[in-house]
Design a protein around this motif. Structure first.
Motif, PDB file in Angstrom:
ATOM      1  N   GLY A 214      11.225 -21.086  -3.685  1.00  0.00           N
ATOM      2  CA  GLY A 214      10.925 -20.467  -2.252  1.00  0.00           C
ATOM      3  C   GLY A 214      11.689 -21.376  -1.276  1.00  0.00           C
ATOM      4  N   ASP A 215      11.199 -21.426  -0.003  1.00  0.00           N
ATOM      5  CA  ASP A 215      11.973 -22.179   1.086  1.00  0.00           C
ATOM      6  C   ASP A 215      11.155 -23.042   1.837  1.00  0.00           C
ATOM      7  OD1 ASP A 215      14.632 -20.877   1.418  1.00  0.00           O
ATOM      8  OD2 ASP A 215      13.651 -19.006   1.205  1.00  0.00           O
ATOM      9  N   PRO A 216      11.532 -24.121   2.330  1.00  0.00           N
ATOM     10  CA  PRO A 216      10.899 -25.117   3.158  1.00  0.00           C
ATOM     11  C   PRO A 216      10.151 -24.503   4.212  1.00  0.00           C
ATOM     12  CG  PRO A 216      13.039 -25.733   2.990  1.00  0.00           C
ATOM     13  CD  PRO A 216      13.018 -24.316   2.584  1.00  0.00           C
ATOM     14  N   GLN A 217       9.143 -25.082   4.783  1.00  0.00           N
ATOM     15  CA  GLN A 217       8.084 -24.564   5.606  1.00  0.00           C
ATOM     16  C   GLN A 217       8.704 -24.446   6.995  1.00  0.00           C
ATOM     17  OE1 GLN A 217       4.728 -27.535   6.120  1.00  0.00           O
ATOM     18  NE2 GLN A 217       3.604 -25.891   5.080  1.00  0.00           N
ATOM     19  N   ASN A 218       9.644 -25.025   7.574  1.00  0.00           N
ATOM     20  CA  ASN A 218      10.690 -24.464   8.488  1.00  0.00           C
ATOM     21  C   ASN A 218      11.661 -23.699   8.323  1.00  0.00           C
ATOM     22  OD1 ASN A 218      12.370 -26.259   7.259  1.00  0.00           O
ATOM     23  ND2 ASN A 218      12.707 -27.534   8.670  1.00  0.00           N
ATOM     24  N   PHE A 219      11.563 -22.909   7.460  1.00  0.00           N
ATOM     25  CA  PHE A 219      12.571 -22.005   7.018  1.00  0.00           C
ATOM     26  C   PHE A 219      12.835 -21.004   8.277  1.00  0.00           C
ATOM     27  CE2 PHE A 219      13.096 -17.518   5.675  1.00  0.00           C
ATOM     28  CZ  PHE A 219      14.132 -17.458   5.318  1.00  0.00           C
ATOM     29  N   ARG A 220      13.997 -20.703   8.411  1.00  0.00           N
ATOM     30  CA  ARG A 220      14.575 -19.607   9.626  1.00  0.00           C
ATOM     31  C   ARG A 220      15.700 -18.748   8.999  1.00  0.00           C
ATOM     32  NH1 ARG A 220      15.487 -23.689  13.840  1.00  0.00           N
ATOM     33  NH2 ARG A 220      17.476 -22.452  14.161  1.00  0.00           N
ATOM     34  N   LEU A 221      15.565 -17.568   8.979  1.00  0.00           N
ATOM     35  CA  LEU A 221      16.370 -16.810   8.544  1.00  0.00           C
ATOM     36  C   LEU A 221      17.835 -16.937   8.966  1.00  0.00           C
ATOM     37  CD1 LEU A 221      16.622 -14.455   6.317  1.00  0.00           C
ATOM     38  CD2 LEU A 221      16.190 -12.973   8.012  1.00  0.00           C
ATOM     39  N   ASP A 222      17.808 -17.342  10.399  1.00  0.00           N
ATOM     40  CA  ASP A 222      18.883 -17.281  10.811  1.00  0.00           C
ATOM     41  C   ASP A 222      19.691 -18.798  10.993  1.00  0.00           C
ATOM     42  OD1 ASP A 222      17.370 -18.803  12.746  1.00  0.00           O
ATOM     43  OD2 ASP A 222      18.056 -17.642  14.302  1.00  0.00           O
TER      44      ASP A 222
END
Length: 186
Positions: free
Chosen positions: A47-55
């Protein structure tokens, strides 16, 4: 000695079978309108970290050196075999974009229908998977359609998983999951 001989023979058969599957994959990719779905190369974690941002790639799980090497090998395999590539579509995640660009250069185009839906509601997954199916069913070539996406998307489209950097050569079906016709390893 007999058990050892049987083990060696079984191991040899596995290698022959794997080589045959890979050969079949390249044969399938030579057909008009061929489609291959790749899972992004090795990016440690889930998955991705909680603070994940696509940009912002710094907030995402990204390729490591092994993943970059896998991506380059993928592209080299296509170039060595002279596979005609018609289009390369990628999820908007940094690890998929990097896999696609290292393998196939600047021809990569973002396609949100192949973005990860890990951890999303079933309704969101179904609608997104149906958009991806439409894109794949419309592909007629020329050349191979290469899609770099995520394991959850490949499973949603085929009912099969894929390892990091593994390619799944598929054929569209009238309804439901696509038929897996071959697998490619980096």
């Amino acid at each position: 000695m007999r058990p050892l001989a049987r083990l060696l023979f079984a191991t040899w058969l596995c290698f022959v079978a794997m080589a045959s599957l890979a050969a079949d994959a390249w044969t399938e990719l030579a057909k008009p309108g061929a489609i291959v779905l790749f899972r992004h190369a090795t990016a440690p974690g889930v998955g991705d970290p909680q603070n994940f941002r696509l940009d912002d790639c710094s907030t995402q799980r990204n390729l490591n050196e092994q993943g970059r090497a896998e991506s380059r090998r993928l592209g080299e395999q296509f170039r060595q075999r002279g596979v005609a590539i018609g289009a390369v579509l990628s999820s908007q995640w940094c690890r998929t974009r990097e896999t696609a660009r290292l393998a196939f250069g600047d021809r990569v185009r973002d396609e949100p229908a192949f973005n990860s839906f890990f951890g999303r509601a079933a309704d969101d997954r179904s609608a997104q998977t149906e958009r991806a199916r439409r894109i794949l069913r419309e592909w007629k070539g020329p050349g191979v359609l290469v899609v770099v996406t995520h394991q959850v998307n490949i499973t949603g489209l085929t009912d099969h998983g894929a390892m990091s950097a593994e390619g799944v050569v598929v054929e569209p079906t009238a309804k439901g999951p696509f038929r897996v016709v071959a697998n490619l390893q980096p």
